[in-house]
Design a protein around this motif. Structure first.
Motif, mmCIF file in Angstrom:
data_model
loop_
_atom_site.group_PDB
_atom_site.id
_atom_site.type_symbol
_atom_site.label_atom_id
_atom_site.label_comp_id
_atom_site.label_asym_id
_atom_site.label_seq_id
_atom_site.Cartn_x
_atom_site.Cartn_y
_atom_site.Cartn_z
ATOM 1 N N ILE A 153 -31.280 -15.757 -4.324
ATOM 2 C CA ILE A 153 -30.228 -16.695 -3.926
ATOM 3 C C ILE A 153 -30.441 -17.152 -2.486
ATOM 4 O O ILE A 153 -30.314 -18.343 -2.169
ATOM 5 C CB ILE A 153 -28.841 -16.044 -4.088
ATOM 6 N N ALA A 154 -30.776 -16.209 -1.612
ATOM 7 C CA ALA A 154 -30.979 -16.549 -0.202
ATOM 8 C C ALA A 154 -32.144 -17.522 -0.034
ATOM 9 O O ALA A 154 -32.051 -18.504 0.719
ATOM 10 C CB ALA A 154 -31.228 -15.276 0.609
ATOM 11 N N ILE A 155 -33.241 -17.270 -0.741
ATOM 12 C CA ILE A 155 -34.403 -18.162 -0.653
ATOM 13 C C ILE A 155 -34.050 -19.553 -1.167
ATOM 14 O O ILE A 155 -34.397 -20.575 -0.555
ATOM 15 C CB ILE A 155 -35.587 -17.574 -1.443
ATOM 16 N N ALA A 156 -33.354 -19.596 -2.303
ATOM 17 C CA ALA A 156 -32.980 -20.892 -2.874
ATOM 18 C C ALA A 156 -32.027 -21.652 -1.958
ATOM 19 O O ALA A 156 -32.120 -22.883 -1.831
ATOM 20 C CB ALA A 156 -32.337 -20.685 -4.245
ATOM 21 N N LEU A 157 -31.116 -20.938 -1.308
ATOM 22 C CA LEU A 157 -30.166 -21.601 -0.409
ATOM 23 C C LEU A 157 -30.851 -22.135 0.843
ATOM 24 O O LEU A 157 -30.451 -23.170 1.380
ATOM 25 C CB LEU A 157 -29.049 -20.630 -0.030
ATOM 26 N N VAL A 158 -31.866 -21.427 1.305
ATOM 27 C CA VAL A 158 -32.645 -21.951 2.434
ATOM 28 C C VAL A 158 -33.280 -23.282 2.041
ATOM 29 O O VAL A 158 -33.284 -24.244 2.816
ATOM 30 C CB VAL A 158 -33.723 -20.934 2.867
ATOM 31 N N PHE A 159 -33.786 -23.335 0.820
ATOM 32 C CA PHE A 159 -34.385 -24.583 0.335
ATOM 33 C C PHE A 159 -33.337 -25.688 0.214
ATOM 34 O O PHE A 159 -33.580 -26.834 0.614
ATOM 35 C CB PHE A 159 -35.055 -24.341 -1.016
ATOM 36 N N LYS A 160 -32.161 -25.350 -0.340
ATOM 37 C CA LYS A 160 -31.120 -26.364 -0.506
ATOM 38 C C LYS A 160 -30.555 -26.822 0.833
ATOM 39 O O LYS A 160 -30.146 -27.969 0.979
ATOM 40 C CB LYS A 160 -29.985 -25.813 -1.377
ATOM 41 N N ARG A 161 -30.536 -25.926 1.811
ATOM 42 C CA ARG A 161 -29.944 -26.263 3.111
ATOM 43 C C ARG A 161 -30.934 -26.982 4.021
ATOM 44 O O ARG A 161 -30.592 -27.952 4.694
ATOM 45 C CB ARG A 161 -29.442 -24.973 3.784
ATOM 46 N N TRP A 162 -32.195 -26.501 4.051
ATOM 47 C CA TRP A 162 -33.162 -27.042 5.005
ATOM 48 C C TRP A 162 -34.415 -27.619 4.351
ATOM 49 O O TRP A 162 -35.328 -28.038 5.054
ATOM 50 C CB TRP A 162 -33.563 -25.961 6.006
ATOM 51 N N LEU A 167 -38.162 -23.535 4.040
ATOM 52 C CA LEU A 167 -38.920 -22.481 3.362
ATOM 53 C C LEU A 167 -40.184 -22.120 4.131
ATOM 54 O O LEU A 167 -40.537 -20.941 4.262
ATOM 55 C CB LEU A 167 -39.289 -22.927 1.944
ATOM 56 N N LEU A 168 -40.872 -23.145 4.626
ATOM 57 C CA LEU A 168 -42.087 -22.886 5.397
ATOM 58 C C LEU A 168 -41.767 -22.128 6.683
ATOM 59 O O LEU A 168 -42.502 -21.215 7.082
ATOM 60 C CB LEU A 168 -42.793 -24.202 5.717
ATOM 61 N N MET A 169 -40.678 -22.496 7.325
ATOM 62 C CA MET A 169 -40.283 -21.797 8.542
ATOM 63 C C MET A 169 -39.900 -20.352 8.239
ATOM 64 O O MET A 169 -40.280 -19.426 8.974
ATOM 65 C CB MET A 169 -39.108 -22.520 9.198
ATOM 66 N N SER A 171 -40.978 -18.530 5.743
ATOM 67 C CA SER A 171 -42.212 -17.807 5.425
ATOM 68 C C SER A 171 -42.990 -17.477 6.689
ATOM 69 O O SER A 171 -43.534 -16.371 6.834
ATOM 70 C CB SER A 171 -43.082 -18.648 4.480
ATOM 71 N N THR A 172 -43.039 -18.436 7.612
ATOM 72 C CA THR A 172 -43.773 -18.218 8.859
ATOM 73 C C THR A 172 -43.139 -17.114 9.693
ATOM 74 O O THR A 172 -43.831 -16.226 10.218
ATOM 75 C CB THR A 172 -43.824 -19.522 9.679
ATOM 76 N N VAL A 173 -41.819 -17.160 9.809
ATOM 77 C CA VAL A 173 -41.112 -16.140 10.590
ATOM 78 C C VAL A 173 -41.277 -14.762 9.955
ATOM 79 O O VAL A 173 -41.523 -13.765 10.651
ATOM 80 C CB VAL A 173 -39.620 -16.506 10.716
ATOM 81 N N ALA A 174 -41.154 -14.704 8.619
ATOM 82 C CA ALA A 174 -41.299 -13.421 7.927
ATOM 83 C C ALA A 174 -42.709 -12.867 8.099
ATOM 84 O O ALA A 174 -42.892 -11.669 8.373
ATOM 85 C CB ALA A 174 -40.975 -13.594 6.445
ATOM 86 N N LEU A 175 -43.713 -13.733 7.951
ATOM 87 C CA LEU A 175 -45.097 -13.294 8.105
ATOM 88 C C LEU A 175 -45.364 -12.821 9.526
ATOM 89 O O LEU A 175 -46.011 -11.780 9.742
ATOM 90 C CB LEU A 175 -46.044 -14.436 7.736
ATOM 91 N N ALA A 176 -44.861 -13.572 10.501
ATOM 92 C CA ALA A 176 -45.068 -13.191 11.899
ATOM 93 C C ALA A 176 -44.370 -11.875 12.220
ATOM 94 O O ALA A 176 -44.922 -11.016 12.927
ATOM 95 C CB ALA A 176 -44.559 -14.299 12.819
ATOM 96 N N ALA A 177 -43.157 -11.701 11.696
ATOM 97 C CA ALA A 177 -42.406 -10.475 11.966
ATOM 98 C C ALA A 177 -43.096 -9.261 11.343
ATOM 99 O O ALA A 177 -43.269 -8.225 11.998
ATOM 100 C CB ALA A 177 -40.983 -10.610 11.431
ATOM 101 N N ILE A 178 -43.493 -9.389 10.076
ATOM 102 C CA ILE A 178 -44.151 -8.270 9.397
ATOM 103 C C ILE A 178 -45.496 -7.965 10.051
ATOM 104 O O ILE A 178 -45.834 -6.804 10.314
ATOM 105 C CB ILE A 178 -44.333 -8.587 7.900
ATOM 106 N N GLY A 179 -46.261 -9.023 10.318
ATOM 107 C CA GLY A 179 -47.555 -8.820 10.963
ATOM 108 C C GLY A 179 -47.413 -8.188 12.338
ATOM 109 O O GLY A 179 -48.180 -7.289 12.709
#
Length: 231
Positions: A153-162, A167-169, A171-179
């Protein structure tokens, strides 16, 4: 509340995708695993444990994304408020989590009673060695449904909102944080301490407690996001 219940019932209009796909894919996964380990014909001490149970959770994760991206515009077009739509989906996913967990728990009990379907296979009863109380075992099946549902739901709402950029942002933030955390843990030599922390956690905390807290956090964030989401 009546509107929310209507939204929840709306999810079952396409019951084949809501019920058929999750259980159909799980049945296929189970059949493949059972046939595979039956053919291996290992000794009695061999107790294979597979991750095939995750298949039903993955399907439900995809379904939660579809519920927002496909049905959100339709529901708003019918005059349903964002709040009612959100609550309806919460009711829907909670009902699915409870009912699906009950079936999985029953299958796990049968699996245990039949010595792993006659081949010592542990397919449904993966949480059983980690938690002993029946209620916690049930929650160990149910909470992941809710967690993955709210992640979807959170992922889909990010898509509907922005949109796609959102979604790309994300993904980028999540990848940067995990890395960044992986690099930091490696640099500081924290992996043994992290492994020790997980090893010290009781099974119910890993399977129920922490996932439940994360689910509540995602539920709150999703509610705040859907208030500004556009169809």
């Amino acid at each position: 509340m009546n509107r929310a219940l209507t939204v929840a019932r709306l999810q079952f209009v396409g019951w084949r995708s809501v019920v058929g796909w999750p259980w159909g894919i799980l049945a296929l996964s189970f059949s493949i695993n059972l046939a595979l380990f039956s053919a291996m014909n290992e000794n009695d001490d061999f107790e294979p444990t597979t991750g095939g149970l995750m298949s039903i959770y993955v399907v439900m994760f995809v379904a939660s994304i579809n519920a927002i991206t496909q049905e959100f515009p339709f529901a708003l077009g019918l005059g349903v408020s964002r709040r009612s739509f959100y609550l309806g989906n919460v009711i829907h996913f909670a009902g699915q989590a409870i009912s699906y967990a009950a079936v999985l728990y029953l299958l796990a009990v049968i699996e245990e009673a039949t010595d792993g379907w006659g081949v010592n296979l542990r397919f449904f009863g993966v949480p059983f060695p980690l938690v002993e109380h029946p209620v916690l075992r049930f929650l160990a099946f149910a909470i992941p449904f809710l967690l993955l549902g709210f992640i979807g739901i959170a992922i889909a709402l990010v898509f509907k909102r922005w949109g796609v950029n959102g979604l790309l942002m994300l993904s980028t933030v999540a990848l940067a944080a995990i890395g960044g955390l992986v690099v930091l843990a490696t640099w500081r030599g924290w992996w043994s301490a992290i492994g020790g922390w997980f090893a010290d956690q009781p099974g119910w905390a890993l399977l129920v407690g922490w996932p439940a807290l994360l689910t509540l956090l995602l539920a709150g964030l999703s509610y705040l996001t859907i208030r500004r989401a556009t169809p």
